[in-house]
Design an enzyme around this catalytic site. Structure first.
Site, PDB file in Angstrom:
ATOM      1  N   ASN A 101       0.835  -1.211   0.000  1.00 62.41           N
ATOM      2  CA  ASN A 101       0.000   0.000   0.000  1.00 62.41           C
ATOM      3  C   ASN A 101       0.865   1.254   0.000  1.00 62.41           C
ATOM      4  O   ASN A 101       1.154   1.806   1.059  1.00 62.41           O
ATOM      5  CB  ASN A 101      -0.907  -0.002   1.237  1.00 62.41           C
ATOM      6  CG  ASN A 101      -1.854  -1.182   1.228  1.00 62.41           C
ATOM      7  OD1 ASN A 101      -2.443  -1.494   0.199  1.00 62.41           O
ATOM      8  ND2 ASN A 101      -1.977  -1.835   2.355  1.00 62.41           N
ATOM      9  N   HIS A 102       1.245   1.687  -1.164  1.00 55.02           N
ATOM     10  CA  HIS A 102       2.030   2.929  -1.238  1.00 55.02           C
ATOM     11  C   HIS A 102       1.257   4.023  -0.504  1.00 55.02           C
ATOM     12  O   HIS A 102       0.040   4.114  -0.635  1.00 55.02           O
ATOM     13  CB  HIS A 102       2.225   3.356  -2.701  1.00 55.02           C
ATOM     14  CG  HIS A 102       3.149   2.460  -3.454  1.00 55.02           C
ATOM     15  ND1 HIS A 102       3.931   2.893  -4.496  1.00 55.02           N
ATOM     16  CD2 HIS A 102       3.427   1.150  -3.306  1.00 55.02           C
ATOM     17  CE1 HIS A 102       4.643   1.885  -4.964  1.00 55.02           C
ATOM     18  NE2 HIS A 102       4.343   0.809  -4.259  1.00 55.02           N
ATOM     19  N   THR A 103       1.959   4.832   0.260  1.00 53.22           N
ATOM     20  CA  THR A 103       1.265   5.827   1.073  1.00 53.22           C
ATOM     21  C   THR A 103       0.458   6.779   0.191  1.00 53.22           C
ATOM     22  O   THR A 103       0.900   7.189  -0.880  1.00 53.22           O
ATOM     23  CB  THR A 103       2.248   6.602   1.971  1.00 53.22           C
ATOM     24  OG1 THR A 103       1.495   7.515   2.758  1.00 53.22           O
ATOM     25  CG2 THR A 103       3.304   7.344   1.182  1.00 53.22           C
ATOM     26  N   THR A 145       2.796   9.045  -4.376  1.00 50.79           N
ATOM     27  CA  THR A 145       2.684   7.614  -4.070  1.00 50.79           C
ATOM     28  C   THR A 145       4.011   6.924  -4.381  1.00 50.79           C
ATOM     29  O   THR A 145       4.253   5.798  -3.954  1.00 50.79           O
ATOM     30  CB  THR A 145       1.565   6.935  -4.898  1.00 50.79           C
ATOM     31  OG1 THR A 145       1.828   7.170  -6.279  1.00 50.79           O
ATOM     32  CG2 THR A 145       0.195   7.434  -4.504  1.00 50.79           C
TER      33      THR A 145
END
Ligand SMILES: CC(C)(COP(=O)(O)OP(=O)(O)OC[C@H]1O[C@@H](n2cnc3c(N)ncnc32)[C@H](O)[C@@H]1OP(=O)(O)O)[C@@H](O)C(=O)NCCC(=O)NCCS
Length: 212
Positions: A82-84, A90
């Site tokens: 889950n890329h921030t 991202t």
């Protein structure tokens, strides 16, 4: 007698394993008799092929109960996938700390943390289902083939689709409450062995009850 320490519980079947016997990652726990079947890849490579984006630095946990049935190709997608999204980018800059002269210890800031994945007992997870980080699946639940499970699943509930939604409950609420009290999966091997027919029959009156 059944022996959960065996790797291959079925003679001549190298596609089905008692999963706990191949787990050496301290962040993964699997209960007795839980099976994994894989006819595409070597089932003993479960940690590598099925538990994805699960980096030790993140300390997130996968807990799977006893007597679960996990079908071929089920994936557990952990937090490092889950890329921030709170950042303006991202793009995972913290992952490339050397490139950008950042602190290595902040590498986990590259992704959002949604938490551990907890699977109850006697859960059946269908072919190629995907379970996302932060999800808890209750005892006795069924996950349909190719479901993407984004939210918690209540005990004894069948879910399917993308995102996975309840299809129906396996039993009425009273029966579910009784089964959750009985917790047959916590009985001794002997008690389970004496009750296999009753468990299979689905008639609760035939079950001997060993709780208080
Ligand atoms: C989840 C499953 C067990 C449900 O079985 P069931 O309760 O008999 O389901 P039904 O066929 O009666 O379908 C009930 C509804 O759920 C839907 N549905 C069933 N399976 C679904 C799935 N995997 N994804 C999305 N929807 C599904 C049906 O379309 C139907 O919808 P409707 O009520 O709008 O018509 C089954 O559909 C399934 O996914 N089986 C595959 C199991 C598997 O992967 N096994 C691998 C070897 S262990």
């Amino acid at each position: 007698m059944a022996d959960s320490k065996r790797l291959y519980p079925r003679i001549g079947d190298r596609q089905t394993i008692y999963l706990k016997n191949v787990i050496d990652d301290p962040n993964i726990e699997v209960g007795d008799y839980t099976i994994y079947n894989d006819f595409v890849n070597d089932p003993t490579k479960f940690q590598q092929n099925n538990v994805l984006y699960h980096y030790p630095i993140n300390h997130d946990k996968l807990r799977i109960g006893k007597f679960c049935s996990i079908a071929c190709g089920v994936k557990f997608l952990f937090n490092s996938a889950n890329h921030t999204m709170n950042s303006f980018a991202t793009y995972p800059f913290p992952l490339f700390f050397k490139e950008w002269e950042l602190e290595k210890k902040n590498v986990t800031e590259a992704w959002d943390n949604k938490g551990d994945i907890i699977i109850g007992n006697d859960v059946w997870i269908g072919y190629e289902a995907v379970i996302l980080a932060g999800v808890t699946i209750g005892d006795g639940a069924i996950i349909g083939t190719r479901a993407v499970v984004t939210k918690d699943v209540s005990p004894y509930t069948i879910v399917g689709g993308i995102p996975a939604k309840p299809i129906r409950k396996r039993f009425n609420d009273e029966m579910i409450a009784r089964l959750l009290k009985i917790k047959w999966w916590d009985w001794s091997e002997e008690q389970i062995a004496q009750n296999i027919q009753a468990i299979q029959s689905g008639y609760i009156k035939q079950l001997k009850y060993y709780g208080e």
